[in-house]
Motif scaffolding. Structure first.
Motif, short mmCIF file in Angstrom:
data_model
loop_
_atom_site.label_atom_id
_atom_site.label_comp_id
_atom_site.label_asym_id
_atom_site.label_seq_id
_atom_site.Cartn_x
_atom_site.Cartn_y
_atom_site.Cartn_z
N VAL B 69 0.84 -1.20 0.00
CA VAL B 69 0.00 0.00 0.00
C VAL B 69 0.87 1.25 0.00
O VAL B 69 0.65 2.19 -0.77
N GLU B 70 1.90 1.24 0.86
CA GLU B 70 2.74 2.43 0.95
C GLU B 70 3.51 2.67 -0.34
O GLU B 70 3.69 3.81 -0.77
N TYR B 73 1.16 4.21 -2.73
CA TYR B 73 0.92 5.58 -2.29
C TYR B 73 2.05 6.50 -2.76
O TYR B 73 1.83 7.56 -3.35
N GLU B 74 3.28 6.03 -2.53
CA GLU B 74 4.42 6.89 -2.92
C GLU B 74 4.63 6.90 -4.42
O GLU B 74 5.11 7.89 -4.96
N PHE B 75 4.24 5.80 -5.07
CA PHE B 75 4.32 5.74 -6.53
C PHE B 75 3.45 6.85 -7.14
O PHE B 75 3.92 7.65 -7.96
N ARG B 81 4.04 14.59 -8.16
CA ARG B 81 5.05 15.61 -7.85
C ARG B 81 5.94 15.88 -9.05
O ARG B 81 6.31 17.02 -9.32
N PHE B 96 -5.21 8.89 -7.24
CA PHE B 96 -5.05 7.57 -6.64
C PHE B 96 -6.28 6.70 -6.92
O PHE B 96 -6.17 5.55 -7.35
#
Lengths: 182, 259, 184
Positions: B69-70, B73-75, B81, B96
């Motif tokens: 999941v993390e 999320y960062e992907f 960004r 997302f």
């Protein structure tokens, strides 16, 4: 690379096996680092703290025993090495934490993007021209002009995204600073 | 598609058919609950279940599920960004959700006999129009008339700026179409191909009997075998492209001045 | 790329077949069947709306919090680690200094011991020298005394020898006192 301890040393003679073991364990990270270029045993947060401690803690009985002069300097050198290795790893960890490694846009995704954008832009241009034809009644000319304009738009789109992609590729290669936002 | 061996027909189109499960009409609109609706709800349910279960423990040191999941999320976060800048992160939940919805819909479609919602142009076009409405709505809300600078490139001589502006308008109008057609056509084509090759393999055995038919079936079977991982890759890449382009377009809404 | 063209061509083919199917009155190509547009859009909006609502209100916020906590934690840990590292360096320096100090001290002790031992040796050598000189003097004195004694006894012996000789030669006995007086 492994400095074998002098086994004739009075300190070691008493408990030869244990001293040899602790010596090897103390120097193991450095040895691995020298052999492979990278520290194989990494300090990841809480992955295996027990093992880490095992590798870097000197056996506690050793300190109280008297030590010969030569052995004292060699041990302090190995302690310095250990601190330096730890410092390197600390730096690496900090860099990794501050700047997550960025993935470049996949080539496959770019390929899909270019191919459809070009086609669709042409089609949309033609459709617009066709619509104008229907509204105004300039039968073939609107469609024609729309087709040409759509083609131009498609080419322009591809050129722009290619430029952007190249810029991104260059910054990804050359830049070290994380503030790379326009 | 003229494949008529012993009355068996390979029909690669029937997998896209919609079958109503509960009729419901509101006025002249048919809002029946169909297999397509079911798959959408299953996708949403799976996403929520996955996210809910794997972040339930909130542990500081992530387990395998939580770290997946993390990672995603960062992907998505890094994607926004790097394309739209840090202020694009306000659209993080939207991007997302979009990415996960398309990814799960595509992946669910890879399961045999499951309906692929993203193989319908209405669905992908609706998704694309949601993106475009968000871009236009937020762009106008934030920049007012300044949003029109998007079509008025700077640093170009006045003589051809009109020409470029027309090209920009055409590009802008083609965005939702290319966005939706790309996803839809890929899913559709992939599923048709898979069905065709698998059907050929079955048909070979049916037409020539088990013994010689197996050899005839080898090639289409190998093709099917090779296509499946490719289709999984395409399912992911298409979700990725959709989300990435959404970010690029949202970047226009945030900073219409410069491309 | 090839795939994309393929998919595009499939798109056009299917569009064409859909048009053909509609014109010939057969069943339409399902992805283009406008009869199902409204339900698709409706249920898509519903399901996506649910997803977006739950994600933006609940789960994503939670994941964000977890990540932020972890990031803070890691930053803290890194700071702590670098602090401990500087402490370790300090300790190492301290240790080395202590080591050199100890070594210097040991050197000093060795030097002092050596000097004191030297002094001791010198002292005892001197003492032994003095003692030996004393002994030599005593011995010399004794020798001197013995020599003078011997010298003093030479007269007596000479007198004895002379008396004996006179007795033998002259046949006379002479007293020692007489001889002595003669000799002296």
């Amino acid at each position: 690379m492994i400095r074998t301890p002098q086994l004739t040393d009075s300190r070691i003679r008493g408990s030869r096996g244990r001293a040899l073991m602790s010596h090897l364990l103390q120097n193991l990270p450095n040895t691995i680092k020298q052999a492979f270029g990278t520290p194989l045993i990494r300090l990841t947060h809480a992955s295996s703290p027990g093992r880490f401690r095992l590798l870097f803690r000197g056996s506690p009985g050793e300190q109280q025993e008297p030590m010969s002069d030569q052995d004292g300097t060699s041990r302090s050198r190995s302690a310095n090495d250990t601190i330096d290795a730890l410092a390197d790893r600390l730096d690496a960890a900090r860099r990794k934490h501050l700047k997550p490694d960025e993935k470049p846009t996949s080539a496959m995704a770019l390929g899909f993007k270019y191919a459809t954008e070009f086609t669709v832009a042409t089609l949309v241009g033609a459709a617009l021209g066709f619509g104008i034809d229907k509204l105004v009644g300039t039968s073939p000319w609107g469609l024609l002009a729309g087709l040409v304009l759509g083609l131009c738009a498609g080419v322009r789109e591809i050129i722009l995204s290619a430029q952007k992609g190249m810029e991104q590729g260059q910054t990804a290669i050359s830049s070290e600073d994380p503030e790379q936002e326009q | 598609m003229a494949a008529d061996g012993e009355g068996k027909r390979i029909d690669p189109i029937s997998q896209f058919e919609i079958t109503p499960m509960a009729e419901w009409k509101v006025g002249s609109y048919d809002l029946s609950f169909t297999n397509s609706s079911l798959m959408m709800l299953i996708a949403v349910g799976l996403i929520l279940l996955w996210l809910f279960l794997s972040t339930g423990r909130r542990s500081l040191v992530p387990g395998r599920w939580q770290s997946i999941v993390e990672l995603s999320y960062e992907f998505i976060g890094n994607m926004i960004r790097s394309t739209a800048g840090s202020d694009g992160l306000r659209f993080f939940p939207f991007v997302f959700s979009l990415f996960m919805f398309i990814l799960f819909a595509n992946m669910l479609g890879m399961i045999p006999f499951f309906f692929t919602t993203t193989s319908h142009i209405v669905v992908t076009f609706t998704l694309a129009m949601m993106v475009m409405c968000l871009v236009i709505g937020y762009g106008v809300y934030r920049n007012g008339w300044g949003f029109l600078r998007l079509f008025w490139p700077s640093g170009i001589p006045l003589a051809i700026v009109w020409f470029v502006a027309i090209l920009e308008v055409i590009s802008f109008m083609s965005r939702p179409i290319s966005l939706s057609v790309r996803l839809w056509a890929n899913m559709l084509a992939g599923h048709i191909l898979l069905k065709l090759f698998a059907g050929f393999a079955v048909m070979m055995v049916g037409a020539f009997g088990l013994f010689p038919g197996v050899f005839g079936a080898l090639i289409p079977f190998a093709m099917t075998f090779a296509l499946v991982p490719l289709e999984f890759l395409v399912a992911f890449v298409q979700a990725y492209v959709f989300a990435l382009l959404t970010c690029v377009y949202l970047s226009d809404a945030l900073h219409p001045g410069h491309h | 790329m090839i795939r994309t063209y393929l998919s595009l061509s499939v798109t056009t083919v299917s569009a064409a077949s859909a048009v053909a199917a509609e014109s010939s009155g057969e069943t339409t190509f399902p992805p283009f069947d406008p009869g199902y547009f409204s339900t698709q859009i409706f249920w898509l909006l519903i399901s996506f709306g649910i997803l977006y609502f739950v994600l933006s209100r609940g789960i994503l916020r939670r994941v964000g919090q977890i990540l932020e906590e972890r990031s803070d934690h890691i930053t803290d840990d890194l700071d702590k680690a670098s602090r401990m590292q500087s402490q370790a360096r300090e300790a190492q320096k301290h240790r080395e200094r202590a080591l050199t100090d100890a070594r210097a001290e040991a050197q000093g002790v060795v030097e002092a011991t050596r000097q004191s031992v030297d002094a001791e040796i010198k002292r005892s050598i001197a003492a032994a020298d003095a003692q030996a000189g004393e002994q030599a003097e005593i011995a010399e004195m004794r020798i001197r005394k013995m020599r003078s004694e011997a010298l003093s006894r030479i007269d007596e012996i000479a007198a004895d020898v002379a008396q004996a000789a006179i007795e033998k030669v002259a046949g006379k006995s002479v007293t020692v006192a007489r001889i002595k007086s003669v000799l002296n």
